[in-house]
Design a protein around this motif. Structure first.
Motif, PDB file in Angstrom:
ATOM      1  N   LYS A 160       0.890  -1.160   0.000  1.00 51.62           N
ATOM      2  CA  LYS A 160       0.000   0.000   0.000  1.00 51.62           C
ATOM      3  C   LYS A 160       0.930   1.213   0.000  1.00 51.62           C
ATOM      4  CE  LYS A 160      -3.595   2.079   2.913  1.00 51.62           C
ATOM      5  NZ  LYS A 160      -4.417   1.894   4.127  1.00 51.62           N
ATOM      6  N   ASN A 161       0.980   1.906  -1.122  1.00 52.51           N
ATOM      7  CA  ASN A 161       1.998   2.951  -1.292  1.00 52.51           C
ATOM      8  C   ASN A 161       1.515   4.336  -0.864  1.00 52.51           C
ATOM      9  OD1 ASN A 161       4.118   1.356  -2.962  1.00 52.51           O
ATOM     10  ND2 ASN A 161       2.153   0.906  -3.921  1.00 52.51           N
ATOM     11  N   TYR A 162       2.247   4.953   0.009  1.00 55.83           N
ATOM     12  CA  TYR A 162       2.002   6.359   0.340  1.00 55.83           C
ATOM     13  C   TYR A 162       3.215   6.894   1.071  1.00 55.83           C
ATOM     14  CZ  TYR A 162       0.684   4.827   5.113  1.00 55.83           C
ATOM     15  OH  TYR A 162       0.662   4.260   6.368  1.00 55.83           O
ATOM     16  N   PHE A 163       3.359   8.207   1.095  1.00 58.89           N
ATOM     17  CA  PHE A 163       4.487   8.785   1.815  1.00 58.89           C
ATOM     18  C   PHE A 163       4.042   9.388   3.132  1.00 58.89           C
ATOM     19  CE2 PHE A 163       6.815  12.444   3.294  1.00 58.89           C
ATOM     20  CZ  PHE A 163       8.050  11.857   3.515  1.00 58.89           C
ATOM     21  N   TYR A 164       4.741   9.069   4.188  1.00 52.56           N
ATOM     22  CA  TYR A 164       4.566   9.732   5.471  1.00 52.56           C
ATOM     23  C   TYR A 164       5.832   9.459   6.283  1.00 52.56           C
ATOM     24  CZ  TYR A 164       1.760  12.161   8.885  1.00 52.56           C
ATOM     25  OH  TYR A 164       1.280  13.121   9.741  1.00 52.56           O
ATOM     26  N   PRO A 165       6.269  10.407   7.114  1.00 51.95           N
ATOM     27  CA  PRO A 165       7.548  10.204   7.816  1.00 51.95           C
ATOM     28  C   PRO A 165       7.583   8.993   8.752  1.00 51.95           C
ATOM     29  CG  PRO A 165       6.828  12.493   7.980  1.00 51.95           C
ATOM     30  CD  PRO A 165       5.703  11.737   7.354  1.00 51.95           C
ATOM     31  N   ASP A 166       6.396   8.465   9.114  1.00 51.59           N
ATOM     32  CA  ASP A 166       6.395   7.302  10.010  1.00 51.59           C
ATOM     33  C   ASP A 166       6.455   5.986   9.228  1.00 51.59           C
ATOM     34  OD1 ASP A 166       3.878   6.973   8.957  1.00 51.59           O
ATOM     35  OD2 ASP A 166       2.803   7.347  10.837  1.00 51.59           O
ATOM     36  N   LEU A 167       6.646   6.086   7.901  1.00 54.11           N
ATOM     37  CA  LEU A 167       6.616   4.891   7.060  1.00 54.11           C
ATOM     38  C   LEU A 167       7.922   4.787   6.277  1.00 54.11           C
ATOM     39  CD1 LEU A 167       4.400   2.719   6.280  1.00 54.11           C
ATOM     40  CD2 LEU A 167       4.084   4.064   4.204  1.00 54.11           C
ATOM     41  N   PRO A 168       8.945   4.129   6.840  1.00 55.19           N
ATOM     42  CA  PRO A 168      10.281   4.199   6.242  1.00 55.19           C
ATOM     43  C   PRO A 168      10.362   3.663   4.807  1.00 55.19           C
ATOM     44  CG  PRO A 168      10.206   2.571   8.016  1.00 55.19           C
ATOM     45  CD  PRO A 168       8.921   3.336   8.083  1.00 55.19           C
ATOM     46  N   LYS A 169       9.597   2.639   4.481  1.00 54.98           N
ATOM     47  CA  LYS A 169       9.728   2.047   3.155  1.00 54.98           C
ATOM     48  C   LYS A 169       9.015   2.862   2.073  1.00 54.98           C
ATOM     49  CE  LYS A 169       8.191  -2.230   4.226  1.00 54.98           C
ATOM     50  NZ  LYS A 169       8.189  -2.518   5.672  1.00 54.98           N
ATOM     51  N   GLY A 170       8.107   3.751   2.495  1.00 52.99           N
ATOM     52  CA  GLY A 170       7.295   4.448   1.496  1.00 52.99           C
ATOM     53  C   GLY A 170       6.093   3.609   1.088  1.00 52.99           C
ATOM     54  N   TYR A 171       5.962   2.460   1.697  1.00 55.13           N
ATOM     55  CA  TYR A 171       4.756   1.642   1.521  1.00 55.13           C
ATOM     56  C   TYR A 171       4.570   0.796   2.767  1.00 55.13           C
ATOM     57  CZ  TYR A 171       8.230  -1.953   0.326  1.00 55.13           C
ATOM     58  OH  TYR A 171       9.300  -2.803   0.350  1.00 55.13           O
ATOM     59  N   GLN A 172       3.334   0.368   2.973  1.00 48.89           N
ATOM     60  CA  GLN A 172       3.029  -0.514   4.093  1.00 48.89           C
ATOM     61  C   GLN A 172       2.714  -1.885   3.504  1.00 48.89           C
ATOM     62  OE1 GLN A 172      -0.922  -0.018   5.626  1.00 48.89           O
ATOM     63  NE2 GLN A 172      -0.394  -0.643   7.706  1.00 48.89           N
ATOM     64  N   ILE A 173       3.283  -2.934   4.079  1.00 46.36           N
ATOM     65  CA  ILE A 173       2.882  -4.267   3.611  1.00 46.36           C
ATOM     66  C   ILE A 173       1.565  -4.598   4.311  1.00 46.36           C
ATOM     67  CG2 ILE A 173       3.479  -6.697   3.368  1.00 46.36           C
ATOM     68  CD1 ILE A 173       6.409  -5.965   3.470  1.00 46.36           C
ATOM     69  N   SER A 174       0.541  -4.827   3.496  1.00 42.82           N
ATOM     70  CA  SER A 174      -0.798  -5.078   4.011  1.00 42.82           C
ATOM     71  C   SER A 174      -1.408  -6.200   3.184  1.00 42.82           C
ATOM     72  CB  SER A 174      -1.600  -3.781   3.899  1.00 42.82           C
ATOM     73  OG  SER A 174      -2.919  -3.969   4.358  1.00 42.82           O
ATOM     74  N   GLN A 175      -2.697  -6.394   3.293  1.00 44.97           N
ATOM     75  CA  GLN A 175      -3.368  -7.368   2.435  1.00 44.97           C
ATOM     76  C   GLN A 175      -4.532  -6.658   1.780  1.00 44.97           C
ATOM     77  OE1 GLN A 175      -3.942 -10.667   5.480  1.00 44.97           O
ATOM     78  NE2 GLN A 175      -3.046 -11.769   3.754  1.00 44.97           N
TER      79      GLN A 175
END
Ligand code: ADP
Ligand code: ZN
Ligand code: MG
Length: 480
Positions: free
Chosen positions: A80-95
């Motif tokens: 799940k791609n988005y930018f925010y400073p609390d998200l180091p990869k620039g995406y969250q692995i989700s389902q």
């Protein structure tokens, strides 16, 4: 209300596992030292590879089974791609489209899905005593990538009260399953409520940090939307944050700006068959859940629904109660394994009022207490056998709580046993009669209040260790 409220929930829950979702870092989001639990994987360094936490997958499957969901035969993770400073990869692995659990039900509310993802890091916008708000922001990655379960309901809820009850029951189930501490105040359990009237545009409520806030935020939002409609306006489709201090919801962002997350399958984690997690074995090993326990407690112990609820609400308390009961059953010399109703009720009262009071005062949980189930059972036995009166029982319990000494030993050491020796009893009564001629005369003249007065005097002499009924009998015999 002339409008039909519709409420659906999105609930996030931090799972209790040894390690994070995709690496070997400890899952300790409350760690005080910032960025202690980090590694190249959870910090999103290029070239690192995630590995799936088996315990986290099993936890979500167990929750799905407990809530009558269908375990998806084939699952996958998505980015799940988005930018925010609390998200180091620039995406969250989700389902995204193949979550672990499909459907399910709780309190008559249909569940849509339950999936597994990773949590974000924590942003601090000030450090007390060091920086001021607005000066700088800090990121603590201890929470980054800890396993997070997300449960989505269908919009079946109809009131604030029903929603709070749903959330509480879910918390109990998560705790019974031991998959999470599910503490709302600590952010282990985070509830977002979607609220609409007459199936109009829905408002998503965020930043709700307690069950009480779930109730007040939804009630406030329903009222606010009603007022908008009454005033001839239309409700905006937006995200609103709950302001606990001012007890109102505040607009955060309009859904018009909704972002596109560009979900795509996580290339580093191929789809997998859930069969490899042996869901049928997990089903067989599920514990007794709150609803079943309530039914059983009501049937076996003859307690009222409120009494049962009080015990079952707290897994430790209900287990402790049952351990006390089995102690009582083995203590019973008549060898019948059923405990008398009166003992059960006494046990319930001493557990949920006296001992609960001491625990609250001491700020500890029941398992940390020095009062063990055998102690409480023994105390109940002493009362049932007429060896101590309730006043003494309370004092003894306090002592056991402080020292962990057996109640019978406390009773003997402190001379708290009810006086059953007739000579001691009669001696006290005769003294009282001798010292209170006026009251005795009144009693002879038929003034019943004098009896209470004399009994009180005797109890005083016996330091409360007398049985008022026996004392009354003896006084009557002597006087009449
Ligand atoms: P969206 O596409 O806006 O994300 P979804 O259909 O995915 O909406 O649902 C998200 C959440 O909103 C779910 O918890 C669902 O139960 C809830 N929901 C859907 N429709 C409504 C509605 N009309 N009123 C309140 N909640 C709703
Ligand atoms: Zn890590
Ligand atoms: Mg959605």
């Amino acid at each position: 209300m002339k409008y039909q409220p519709t409420i659906g929930l999105e609930i996030h829950c931090i799972l209790r596992t040894q390690t994070k979702m995709f690496c070997d870092c400890p899952n300790e989001p409350e760690e005080k030292e910032p960025n202690r639990n980090t590694c190249p994987v959870c910090l999103g360094h290029p070239g690192t590879l995630p590995t799936i936490n088996r315990k986290a997958v099993e936890s979500v499957i167990r929750v799905g089974l407990a809530l009558q969901g269908k375990i998806n035969p084939i699952c996958k993770f998505d980015r799940k791609n988005y930018f925010y400073p609390d998200l180091p990869k620039g995406y969250q692995i989700s389902q995204y489209d193949q979550p672990l659990v499909l459907g399910g039900e709780l309190n008559g509310i249909r569940l849509r899905r339950i999936h597994l993802e990773e949590d974000a890091a924590r942003l601090l916008h000030e450090i007390s005593g060091q920086t001021k708000k607005g000066e700088a922001s800090f990121v603590d990655f201890n929470r980054a990538s800890v396993p997070l379960m997300e449960l989505v309901t269908e919009p079946d809820l109809r009131s604030a009260e029903e929603t709070v009850e749903f959330a509480r029951e879910l918390q109990r189930i998560l705790r019974y399953l031991k998959v999470s501490d599910a503490d709302m105040e600590k952010g282990h359990l985070r509830i977002e409520a979607n609220v609409s009237l007459n199936m109009g545009p829905k408002v998503e409520l965020k930043n709700i940090n307690s069950f009480k806030a779930v109730g007040s935020a939804i009630a406030y939002e329903l009222k606010r939307q009603e007022e908008v409609l009454e005033g001839g306006g239309t409700v905006a489709h937006e995200t609103r944050g709950w302001d606990e201090v001012n007890q109102k919801s505040v607009s955060q962002r309009s859904k018009e700006e909704a972002q596109d997350y560009r979900y795509f399958p996580e290339p580093d984690l191929p789809p997998f068959e859930t069969e490899i997690f042996s869901p049928e074995e997990l089903r067989g090993a599920l514990p007794e859940l709150p609803a079943m326990k309530r039914t059983r407690f009501a049937k076996e112990f003859g307690l009222s629904p409120d009494q049962v609820a009080l015990l079952v609400d707290d897994l430790e308390l209900s287990e402790y109660f049952e351990e006390c009961l089995s102690e009582l059953a083995t203590r019973d010399e008549s060898a019948s394994s059923t405990v008398e109703k009166s003992s059960t009720v006494l046990l319930f009262n001493y557990l949920t009022s006296d001992l609960a009071g001491l625990l609250a005062e001491g700020g500890i949980t029941i398992r940390k207490s020095k009062v063990k189930p055998e102690h409480l059972a023994h105390l109940v036995d002493l009362i049932v056998d007429g060896k101590i009166m309730s006043r003494q029982a309370k004092d003894i319990l306090k002592k056991v709580f402080e020292t962990g000494t057996d109640p019978e030993d406390v009773m003997k050491d402190e001379g708290l046993e009810t006086v059953s020796d007739n000579s001691e009893l009669e001696k006290a009564i005769k003294e009282v009669i001798y010292e209170n001629p006026k009251a005795v005369e009144d009693l002879r003249a038929g003034k019943e209040a004098s009896m209470q007065f004399l009994i009180g005097k005797c109890m005083g002499k016996l330091r409360g260790r007398g049985n008022p009924a026996t004392i009354k009998e003896v006084i009557s015999k002597i006087i009449k």
